[in-house]
Design a protein around this motif. Sequence first.
Motif, PDB file in Angstrom:
ATOM      1  N   TRP A 127       0.865  -1.194   0.000  1.00  0.00           N
ATOM      2  CA  TRP A 127       0.000   0.000   0.000  1.00  0.00           C
ATOM      3  C   TRP A 127       0.888   1.226   0.000  1.00  0.00           C
ATOM      4  O   TRP A 127       1.578   1.509   0.959  1.00  0.00           O
ATOM      5  CB  TRP A 127      -0.898  -0.009   1.236  1.00  0.00           C
ATOM      6  N   PHE A 149       1.616  -7.452   4.854  1.00  0.00           N
ATOM      7  CA  PHE A 149       1.249  -6.074   4.518  1.00  0.00           C
ATOM      8  C   PHE A 149       2.502  -5.202   4.549  1.00  0.00           C
ATOM      9  O   PHE A 149       3.261  -5.214   5.523  1.00  0.00           O
ATOM     10  CB  PHE A 149       0.208  -5.549   5.505  1.00  0.00           C
ATOM     11  N   ILE A 180      -6.966  -2.596   7.307  1.00  0.00           N
ATOM     12  CA  ILE A 180      -5.581  -3.056   7.143  1.00  0.00           C
ATOM     13  C   ILE A 180      -5.218  -4.023   8.262  1.00  0.00           C
ATOM     14  O   ILE A 180      -4.593  -5.071   8.032  1.00  0.00           O
ATOM     15  CB  ILE A 180      -4.627  -1.850   7.121  1.00  0.00           C
ATOM     16  N   HIS A 190      -4.044  -7.906   7.773  1.00  0.00           N
ATOM     17  CA  HIS A 190      -2.734  -8.315   8.273  1.00  0.00           C
ATOM     18  C   HIS A 190      -2.852  -9.519   9.196  1.00  0.00           C
ATOM     19  O   HIS A 190      -2.072 -10.476   9.103  1.00  0.00           O
ATOM     20  CB  HIS A 190      -2.083  -7.144   9.002  1.00  0.00           C
TER      21      HIS A 190
END
Length: 469
Positions: free
Chosen positions: A396, A423, A413, A417
């Motif tokens: 990201w 991530f 997120i 994760h």
Amino acid sequence: MPEAVPDDNRRQVLYWRLLARLFDPEEQAGLESASLAVVEDIGLPPTLLDPQTSVDSIVQRHPELAAEFDGLMVPDDDGADADADPALDIDPTADTEATADEDARDRAAEVRRAALVSKVLLNVFSTGSGAVSAGQLSRWQSDAGWLERALGSRPGELRGGRGTTPDAGGLVPGLGPELGSIEADLVRRMHLREVLADPALAARLTPSMSLIEQLLRDKSNLSGVALANAKSLIRRFVDEVAEVLRTQVEKTTVGALDRSVPPKRVYRNLDLDRTIWKNLTNYSPEEERLYVDRLYYRHTARRTTPQRLIVVVDQSGSMVDSMVNCTILASIFAGLPKVDVHLIAYDTRAIDLTPWVNEPFEVLLRTKLGGGNDGPVAMAMARPKIAEPKNTVLVWISDFYEFDRSQPLFEGIEEVHRSGVKFIPVGSVTSSGRQEVNPWFRERFKTLGTPVISGHIDKLVHELKTFLT
């Protein structure tokens, strides 16, 4: 000897004028009149002092000066006199007058050189402010070419942003990026569409990140020849960046060796070193011959579990360099075997660019830079792409300054994760490594155990290679 002081003063006058004009475009009457007197006295044209007159124009009117500009700023090799045989110096005082004349000529030559150097430097580095016409850009590019010739560089070498300049001490890095930034500033200040409409002028533009940003922002207003030239510049830049990134990725191998699969018994897999080592007991000293009763082959089969790489890129105005770099990087990883790459771009809306992930040029043409940040919209598009969390990496790239809320994006997120997805938050992806990240997100990512990696693209390449090997 009496001429030494005047010549030294003349040279100082020329260089003081150069510094004054670089820092303040307004004329300093005293320096201008003194410089004019010096230039006329040494037989150079007064137009040499006119910042609006290009070096091309001066050389056209005075062809004999072309040779003087070539290699003008390349240091001379003066080591010959120092290495002379002292036995040949029979009477050091015999040629005093000749030596004095030679010194005087050298000082006069230095004054002349100062006038020519000042002309080139002033034309290239004093670009003023305000709007720039296509003619002014063309003239600057021509003068930059003369600076490259003066430095002994190849045409366009320094303006590409990676040039180095010859100097008495070797190489001086940094002038290339400086010339590139000056050209980018001139492009920003001019009517870009006017340049793009002229194929000859457009062909002389040096592709740079700032220029690509302008082209991407203005592409909807371009058509015909201008649009074709814009696409050509974008493609040139994409190809240049891709070549650099590809060298960093090319050694990536996907999947570990699977030793449960017997090696193929073909010549290209023959492990010659191991074969010799294992058969050394069969060596015959009398015959000086090694008898081989078994061949050994290398294992080449690799585990075929596909890795899924999902790249989410913030395409708001502050992240244009990341958008360009990551689009190209995604296409390179998409070309590796057993890597399934998906690409999503977002601002206040999200767009799935996966169908064009192998064509970064096409991806960039489909982006629309600007707008705010709405990360949850991008997350809603990315989550359905996660089939096997432990075999998925989610990159990201954003400054994480959200449009109106931060908590929903972070919660999404965090959930992804914890499901097993690797991530990787990236503050920006630039050649310089500069980045700015929302402190609220930075602290929470650190707590989550996924700190924001350095903004330098080398770091991202390393992280991805580690996951995919």
